[in-house]
Design a protein around this motif. Structure first.
Motif, mmCIF file in Angstrom:
data_model
loop_
_atom_site.group_PDB
_atom_site.id
_atom_site.type_symbol
_atom_site.label_atom_id
_atom_site.label_comp_id
_atom_site.label_asym_id
_atom_site.label_seq_id
_atom_site.Cartn_x
_atom_site.Cartn_y
_atom_site.Cartn_z
ATOM 1 N N GLU A 335 0.833 -1.196 0.000
ATOM 2 C CA GLU A 335 0.000 0.000 0.000
ATOM 3 C C GLU A 335 0.877 1.259 0.000
ATOM 4 O O GLU A 335 1.756 1.382 0.845
ATOM 5 N N GLY A 336 0.620 2.153 -0.901
ATOM 6 C CA GLY A 336 1.378 3.406 -0.911
ATOM 7 C C GLY A 336 0.888 4.342 0.192
ATOM 8 O O GLY A 336 -0.284 4.306 0.588
ATOM 9 N N ARG A 374 6.028 3.105 -1.199
ATOM 10 C CA ARG A 374 5.910 1.765 -0.629
ATOM 11 C C ARG A 374 7.285 1.330 -0.107
ATOM 12 O O ARG A 374 8.312 1.847 -0.533
#
Lengths: 379, 379
Positions: A335-336, A374
């Protein structure tokens, strides 16, 4: 130039007359020379401590018989006048004796089996000693250390007893290295019975079996303690592999310390009675902990080179500073996250987060994505 | 007298805003007091390092929510203004920080589960730490040491990790003693998952579960390292039971050393990778070898009494001088020998042999017989 045959005969006589260690006789021989000293003692023309040390056996002149018997049994009597006498390491005994240390008088001569030159065999040797009632762990470590030392050309000294001593001799033999067994009885005593073949093999394959006791001398407890000073003196350092609360190996270690030699001990499980003596040496007697043969070599300083850099497996994040580590920990693998989010989660100011992220990217620890940044595990 | 409720609220705010360790904020709070410091930080009226340490989260005012949530979850926020704040042991952090040691700023407050008074639980505590990937040996020793310490009223601190930490907490619990778990995450994080029940039990049976991280804070590697300074500071000494070459336990030990606390390490087999870190601490970092819980107690000096005389089994011959030992060794159990024979075999002058034999008889080590003297084993 003295007549070596006559000197050898005189020292063979002295060795049987004076039970080692015989400090007064050793001193007397140094002052008068072996020929004159032997003559005076034989004639009873001595007094004080020299007399005390020789009175009981001075009439026992078996010198020629001992030399003949020794030759028949494949032994020779090595004397300080021989050019392979290990005078340098034995000097530690003289120095300690002159400082008042008890029971460390140098030997008057040494009975030897084996064809190696004694001075070569004592060149930077290491003693490995320990309990007779050793555990499998102790025998494994003793054999392993002795094997590695022998492979590196270090002579391994020990006392030929069951347990640790035997494992050390066998480990050195397996590496076709030099090993020297110091006995507390005559070389023909066949003691310990289970090591007769081992001792033959040592003598036959480039090692030495050594004792200051004339042929026929039976083993005795006090002789093992007296013998220990030779193990300590002839080696650069003594490694105690396993020792119970009461163990002769501790006596060797104490003597080595008194001689200014290096005393090392191998730790073991605190649940093992056979490691108690080692732990006490480490805790209370200033022994150096050795966990590997590299530790031993470094401790005795054999190679004279600086300690090799220990191999440490490093994680890529090990080089990060505290803020970078916090930022990296706040990143998610899939997940960024935005720099602001990362700042809030890590507690690192957002301006600093913005500076650290590209650095982490260079280290392959972070990667830019549509939704921000990330994390990566790194190379 | 400050309003404790307001102070607690201010410190709850500060604890969430400044990721520990926050040396500038700690210092700012000491100088301005918690109320004024919190007010200034909230308003952005600070600069330099204080600003750096708080900028990312200063708007995150969850103090009341944290206190409410904590109460719901059975935690309390212990603050320096509380009378059971462990100010004395934590002083070691302030002193080290003022000496320039990095990363050891004192905590602004501590979240606590459990009903014990914190100052009682830190009275002369011992930390037992070690590898998560412990061996059966290490867990046995950790559990055994913790159990014995707890039985003697010594609180046992650890980090609640798998392996050594868990064994230490369980050992202390089994003795119904006090144990304190210091976490690197919020007390509600349920981490480590396999120790949730253990942590509940600690909090419910007179122990404490402690963290400087607010509810909801997830575990992170940097937080374990930061947490380690509290384990080191709150105990008198740290025992490392097992540690691989890379182990957080060594970080705790290093910190303990930097704080002037006692660092102890348990040796183990040199063949075990899990003892490498302990042996390095002993060999290179000056840690004290502890092989028993008595060693630990002696080392931290808890009892303030002199070291108990170690029980040494003595042989009757241990008290003999060298000549008497030689005479005794020359005796035979069944066959009698004359004083002259004994003198010749032992090398001790016959006059001295004649004097020593009656002394040995008094010690029950020799007995007169028709043919002279026989040996006895003694009492």
């Amino acid at each position: 130039m003295p007549d070596l045959t006559a000197v050898r005969l005189a020292r063979a006589y002295l060795l049987r007359v004076a039970e080692p260690p015989a400090p007064a006789v050793a001193d007397f021989v140094t002052r008068r020379g072996p020929l004159e000293a032997a003559k005076a003692i034989r004639a009873g023309e001595c007094s004080g401590r020299v007399r005390d040390e020789t009175e009981a056996r001075r009439d026992l002149d078996l010198a020629q018989r001992d030399l003949d018997e020794g030759e028949r049994l494949g032994m020779r009597l090595l004397i300080p006048e021989d050019d392979d006498w290990p005078g340098w390491p034995l000097l530690s005994l003289e120095l300690a004796a002159s400082r008042g240390v008890q029971g460390v008088a140098p030997p008057l001569a040494l009975w030897v089996r084996g064809s190696a030159r004694f001075d070569d065999a004592t060149a930077q040797a290491v003693a490995i000693v320990g309990s007779r009632a050793a555990t499998g762990y102790g025998e494994h470590v003793a054999g392993d250390f002795a094997n590695s030392l022998a492979r590196q050309g270090v002579p391994v000294f020990s006392g030929a007893a069951y347990g640790i001593d035997g494992a050390a001799h066998r480990g050195a033999l397996a590496a076709r290295g030099t090993t020297v067994a110091l006995l507390g009885c005559g070389l023909d005593a066949g003691y310990p019975a289970g090591h007769v073949v081992l001792l033959d093999k040592i003598a036959e394959t480039g090692g030495l079996v050594v004792s200051e006791y004339p042929p026929g001398t039976p083993p005795a407890r006090h002789r093992f303690l007296v013998r220990n000073r030779l193990i300590a003196a002839l080696s650069e350092g003594t490694v105690v592999v396993e020792a119970g609360r009461r163990s002769g190996a501790r006596n060797t270690a104490t003597t080595a310390g008194a001689l200014g030699k290096v005393v090392m001990a191998v730790p073991g499980p605190v649940t093992s009675a056979m490691s108690i003596g080692c732990h006490e040496l480490l805790r209370d007697a200033g022994a150096t902990l050795v966990a590997s043969v590299e530790d031993v070599i470094e401790t005795v300083g054999r190679l004279g080179t600086p300690r090799p850099e220990r191999v440490r497996s490093q994680r890529p994040t090990d080089v990060l500073g505290p803020d970078a580590l916090r930022v990296h920990d706040a990143l998610h693998r899939r997940e960024g996250k935005s720099a602001e989010q990362i700042a809030a989660e890590s507690g690192v100011p957002v301006t600093r987060v913005r500076g650290l992220l590209p650095a982490l990217e260079l280290d392959d620890l972070a990667v830019r994505c549509d939704s921000g940044w990330r994390g990566k595990a790194g190379r």
